[in-house]
Design a protein around this motif. Structure first.
Motif, PDB file in Angstrom:
ATOM      1  N   ALA A   1       0.697  -1.119  -0.003  1.00  0.00           N
ATOM      2  CA  ALA A   1      -0.156  -0.107  -0.126  1.00  0.00           C
ATOM      3  C   ALA A   1       0.644   1.270   0.069  1.00  0.00           C
ATOM      4  CB  ALA A   1      -0.907   0.137   1.127  1.00  0.00           C
ATOM      5  N   ALA A   2       0.154   2.565  -0.563  1.00  0.00           N
ATOM      6  CA  ALA A   2       1.070   3.587  -0.452  1.00  0.00           C
ATOM      7  C   ALA A   2       0.771   4.271   0.733  1.00  0.00           C
ATOM      8  CB  ALA A   2       0.622   4.660  -1.615  1.00  0.00           C
ATOM      9  N   ILE A   3       1.771   5.080   1.269  1.00  0.00           N
ATOM     10  CA  ILE A   3       1.540   5.509   2.651  1.00  0.00           C
ATOM     11  C   ILE A   3       2.112   6.865   2.538  1.00  0.00           C
ATOM     12  CG2 ILE A   3       2.811   5.364   4.997  1.00  0.00           C
ATOM     13  CD1 ILE A   3       3.321   2.544   4.529  1.00  0.00           C
ATOM     14  N   ASP A   4       1.287   7.910   2.949  1.00  0.00           N
ATOM     15  CA  ASP A   4       1.559   9.283   2.898  1.00  0.00           C
ATOM     16  C   ASP A   4       2.386   9.686   4.130  1.00  0.00           C
ATOM     17  OD1 ASP A   4       0.210   9.684   0.654  1.00  0.00           O
ATOM     18  OD2 ASP A   4      -1.892  10.060   1.751  1.00  0.00           O
ATOM     19  N   GLY A   5       3.479  10.521   4.113  1.00  0.00           N
ATOM     20  CA  GLY A   5       4.087  11.000   5.142  1.00  0.00           C
ATOM     21  C   GLY A   5       4.938  12.166   4.662  1.00  0.00           C
ATOM     22  N   GLY A   6       5.903  12.624   5.960  1.00  0.00           N
ATOM     23  CA  GLY A   6       6.687  13.539   5.469  1.00  0.00           C
ATOM     24  C   GLY A   6       8.000  13.440   6.388  1.00  0.00           C
ATOM     25  N   ILE A   7       9.206  13.500   5.964  1.00  0.00           N
ATOM     26  CA  ILE A   7      10.230  13.308   6.536  1.00  0.00           C
ATOM     27  C   ILE A   7      10.851  14.342   6.905  1.00  0.00           C
ATOM     28  CG2 ILE A   7      12.702  12.466   6.394  1.00  0.00           C
ATOM     29  CD1 ILE A   7      10.970   9.944   6.340  1.00  0.00           C
ATOM     30  N   PHE A   8      11.435  14.703   8.383  1.00  0.00           N
ATOM     31  CA  PHE A   8      12.078  15.651   9.001  1.00  0.00           C
ATOM     32  C   PHE A   8      13.268  15.193   9.639  1.00  0.00           C
ATOM     33  CE2 PHE A   8       8.916  14.793  12.254  1.00  0.00           C
ATOM     34  CZ  PHE A   8       9.626  14.887  13.438  1.00  0.00           C
ATOM     35  N   PHE A   9      14.307  15.974  10.010  1.00  0.00           N
ATOM     36  CA  PHE A   9      15.564  15.732  10.727  1.00  0.00           C
ATOM     37  C   PHE A   9      15.682  17.004  11.636  1.00  0.00           C
ATOM     38  CE2 PHE A   9      19.992  15.720  11.700  1.00  0.00           C
ATOM     39  CZ  PHE A   9      20.416  14.376  11.661  1.00  0.00           C
ATOM     40  N   ALA A  10      15.891  16.506  13.012  1.00  0.00           N
ATOM     41  CA  ALA A  10      16.262  17.497  14.171  1.00  0.00           C
ATOM     42  C   ALA A  10      17.305  16.810  15.192  1.00  0.00           C
ATOM     43  CB  ALA A  10      14.864  18.025  14.809  1.00  0.00           C
ATOM     44  N   LYS A  11      18.169  17.803  15.482  1.00  0.00           N
ATOM     45  CA  LYS A  11      19.195  17.854  16.295  1.00  0.00           C
ATOM     46  C   LYS A  11      19.198  18.663  17.372  1.00  0.00           C
ATOM     47  CE  LYS A  11      21.883  14.187  15.269  1.00  0.00           C
ATOM     48  NZ  LYS A  11      22.303  13.266  15.998  1.00  0.00           N
ATOM     49  N   ASP A  12      19.652  18.099  18.809  1.00  0.00           N
ATOM     50  CA  ASP A  12      19.739  19.405  19.992  1.00  0.00           C
ATOM     51  C   ASP A  12      21.388  19.556  19.687  1.00  0.00           C
ATOM     52  OD1 ASP A  12      19.842  20.487  22.082  1.00  0.00           O
ATOM     53  OD2 ASP A  12      19.654  18.998  23.508  1.00  0.00           O
ATOM     54  N   THR A  13      21.663  20.832  19.561  1.00  0.00           N
ATOM     55  CA  THR A  13      22.995  21.354  19.231  1.00  0.00           C
ATOM     56  C   THR A  13      23.766  21.466  20.421  1.00  0.00           C
ATOM     57  OG1 THR A  13      22.403  23.306  18.714  1.00  0.00           O
ATOM     58  CG2 THR A  13      22.567  21.907  16.710  1.00  0.00           C
ATOM     59  N   SER A  14      25.137  21.340  20.239  1.00  0.00           N
ATOM     60  CA  SER A  14      25.986  21.627  21.543  1.00  0.00           C
ATOM     61  C   SER A  14      27.485  21.777  20.709  1.00  0.00           C
ATOM     62  CB  SER A  14      25.928  20.793  22.517  1.00  0.00           C
ATOM     63  OG  SER A  14      26.974  21.305  23.745  1.00  0.00           O
TER      64      SER A  14
END
Length: 636
Positions: free
Chosen positions: A273-286
């Protein structure tokens, strides 16, 4: 635009007797607004054509010197055009309903060997000074300690995290908060299935969070320079406890050109099946233990950076398959680290579709965020993940020490003819090739920029210029482009200090060889005579071109010399009689051509038409005898 009707093909064979010299033949399709689109003579006739029109004519040479009438053969372009972040070609023999622990994902690496999560790879930044850039899926101290954040409980089941850091004479200089204790406040790559969500948490969206990733395996391999590439693969489901939906591959691939690591995700939809979604990336920097260093912008929407006086952390977004939106913001969590929820903050609006600093076109060094606890995130376009399809996402992270040059390059193009976001044969484009020193307290010296111009582009050498970091423009002599080798070689007039850019631009026309193909244009910026670790940067851009509905092939024979075969070139003398044959084809991949015009200006090339020699034959065997070839109006 071109006035086209249905899928028909005209075959035109025109034999004319003309004076020897290279002629220009233009197939023109008129628009309602009387504008014209010309098709050059260097196009190949399509092998899939259905209808042809053929003209023949004779002309007599009036030139006193030997001349050659020729037509270059089109070179094949082997690159393919595909949707961004998507590759349908790399899945082989996969059952649509099978859940594969390791799908056939083509990451371009061979020789994978088993590894452990705690494997730490490195590349030298300054070997003599004992400085290296390191990367791993575990902690920077080689452990799997994990601070869960609720009362300081430490566990030894750290989820895989992308961890990039410097070792400076044994000292760990981190890029992410708690790099020795699990980096619990970093999402890494995440999948959002609710598009309007304003506060997605690590627990519910991180593709590497505990409980969402199963069957994890680790591997390592070597690149062309002998540097180690690290890979983690596993099965992922968006709802814990359900059958996994995706096969994931996390890749830490060191750059071949600078002290940075490509943080990559390959994702394969292993369901029917096709799946709808969105990819994101996040980091807590130091950076080097400092959680509050301001985040600044790189120019030209290349990304962001953080600098503390001794080290510089750079976040590169303007890369192939990179994010379309990015921002920096204040870190926030509502409970344990797994409830971190900052990824959509400070976008406008604060959801997956909100825009970040990419719409602001900030100058290099402009402040993006200056709060006490910095973080950043990046987003790709919302899309439908189709079955049996692999998608690719990438953003780069690097760290430089003071005095280090970090060479970078970027290439872009702009279509000056059309605004429909499509490229066509005969469109005029401007290509810009940029060089950038992202290093810290350093100067990139003696930079040469070279590019072999693709055969599908006709460059205008008189338009070559350099734009300096301060906006000043410097005209470049046309001789810097070698017409024979198609090499453009320009020495930048100024060195690049830290954070400075310079660019080379020129105008070009898309020719008939590009019809239905993708033009690959590339550049190299390199220190002249350089032998240092980081003195070269490369970049490229892909220019997809629409199928050209009409193509032309033109050949010639010398009747006076008793030649009997039409060829792409011949040699003749004054008063020789030449026979020209022109084939005009409407591609089966295009549409019918209406109001077509075939034009050949013989006088302009020093040729004189032999009266009564023009014969026009359509593919339905209809024959016409035009009086001239200056303008032949073709039937549909």
């Amino acid at each position: 635009m071109k006035k086209l009707v249905t899928w028909l093909m005209l075959i035109l064979i025109l034999i004319s007797s003309v004076i020897i010299n290279e002629n220009v033949v233009n197939a023109v399709e008129k628009q309602n607004d009387s504008s014209e689109i010309k098709v050059p003579t260097d196009s190949k006739t399509s092998s899939h054509s259905e209808q042809l029109v053929s003209t023949q004519s004779k002309s007599e040479s009036k030139s006193e010197s030997k001349t050659t009438s020729s037509e270059k053969s089109s070179s094949e372009t082997t690159t393919q055009s595909s949707s961004s972040h998507r590759d349908k070609s790399v899945i082989q023999n996969q059952s649509r309903d099978a859940i594969m622990p390791t799908a056939t994902i083509n990451d371009g690496v061979t020789g994978w060997q088993p590894a452990t999560q705690t494997t730490i790879a490195s590349i030298d930044i300054d070997k003599a000074a004992n400085k290296s850039l390191n990367y791993t899926f575990g902690n920077s101290d080689g452990t799997l300690k994990f601070d869960q954040g609720n009362g300081g409980i430490i566990a030894n089941n750290m989820p895989p995290r992308m961890n990039v850091f410097i070792k400076d004479n044994g000292k760990i200089v981190e890029s992410s908060f708690k790099s020795t204790a699990g980096m619990g406040g970093s999402y890494d790559y995440s999948l959002l299935t609710t598009r309007s969500s304003t506060a997605p948490t690590i627990k519910t969206t991180s593709t590497s969070a505990q409980g969402s990733l199963t069957g994890v395996q680790y591997f390592q391999a070597k690149d062309a320079k002998g540097q180690t590439i690290l890979k983690m693969v596993g099965k992922y489901t968006t709802i814990v406890g359900r059958v996994p939906s995706f096969t994931l591959e996390y890749l830490l691939r060191p750059s071949l050109e600078k002290p940075s690591v490509q943080q990559e995700l390959y994702i394969y939809n292993a369901t029917s099946a096709a799946i709808d979604g969105g990819i994101f990336f996040a980091k807590d920097t130091s950076l080097n233990g400092n959680d509050g260093v301001p985040v600044s912008a790189q120019g030209n929407n290349a990304g962001m950076y953080i600098a503390d006086g001794k080290y510089k952390l750079f976040l590169n977004m303007g890369v192939e398959d990179g994010p379309v939106k990015f921002n920096a913001m204040s870190y926030h969590r509502n409970g344990s680290y797994s409830l971190s929820d900052y990824a959509m903050n400070d976008y406008s609006p604060a959801n997956f579709d909100g825009t970040g600093i990419e719409v602001k076109n900030l100058k290099e060094g402009a402040t993006v965020y200056s709060g006490s606890d910095s973080a950043y995130s990046a987003k790709w376009n919302w899309q439908t993940f189709q079955p049996d399809t692999v998608y690719h996402f990438r953003n780069d992270l690097g760290i430089a020490t003071a005095g280090l040059v970090v060479p970078e390059a970027a290439e872009t193009y702009k279509n000056k003819t059309t605004s429909d976001q499509k490229n066509h044969v005969q469109d005029n484009i401007t290509i810009e090739m940029k060089a950038h020193n992202l290093g810290y307290s350093s100067e990139w010296k003696d930079i040469n920029v070279t590019s072999k111009i693709p055969d599908e582009l006709d460059i205008d050498p008189s338009t070559i210029k350099v734009t300096l970091n301060n906006g000043d423009q410097v005209a470049i002599d046309a001789s810097k482009y070698n017409q024979t080798t198609r090499m453009l070689t320009v020495r930048l007039p100024k060195n690049l200090a830290e954070n400075e850019w310079s660019s080379i631009s020129f105008d070009a026309k898309i020719n008939g060889k590009a019809s239905g193909k993708t033009i690959n244009s590339s550049m190299v910026a390199k220190t002249e005579g350089g032998t240092g670790s980081f003195d070269t940067a490369t970049a490229s851009t892909k220019i997809p071109v629409e199928v050209e509905p009409v193509e032309i092939e033109k050949k010639v024979l010398n009747e006076t010399e008793k030649e009997t075969t039409y060829q792409k070139a011949t040699v003749g003398h004054v008063n020789d009689v030449l026979d020209y044959q022109v084939k005009l084809t409407v591609s089966s991949n295009g549409a019918d051509m209406s109001n077509g015009v075939l034009a050949d200006d013989l006088a302009k090339e020093g040729l004189e038409l032999v009266p009564g020699s023009v014969k026009l034959t359509y593919s339905d065997k209809t024959v016409e005898t035009p009086a001239d070839v200056k303008q032949i109006n073709l039937k549909k």
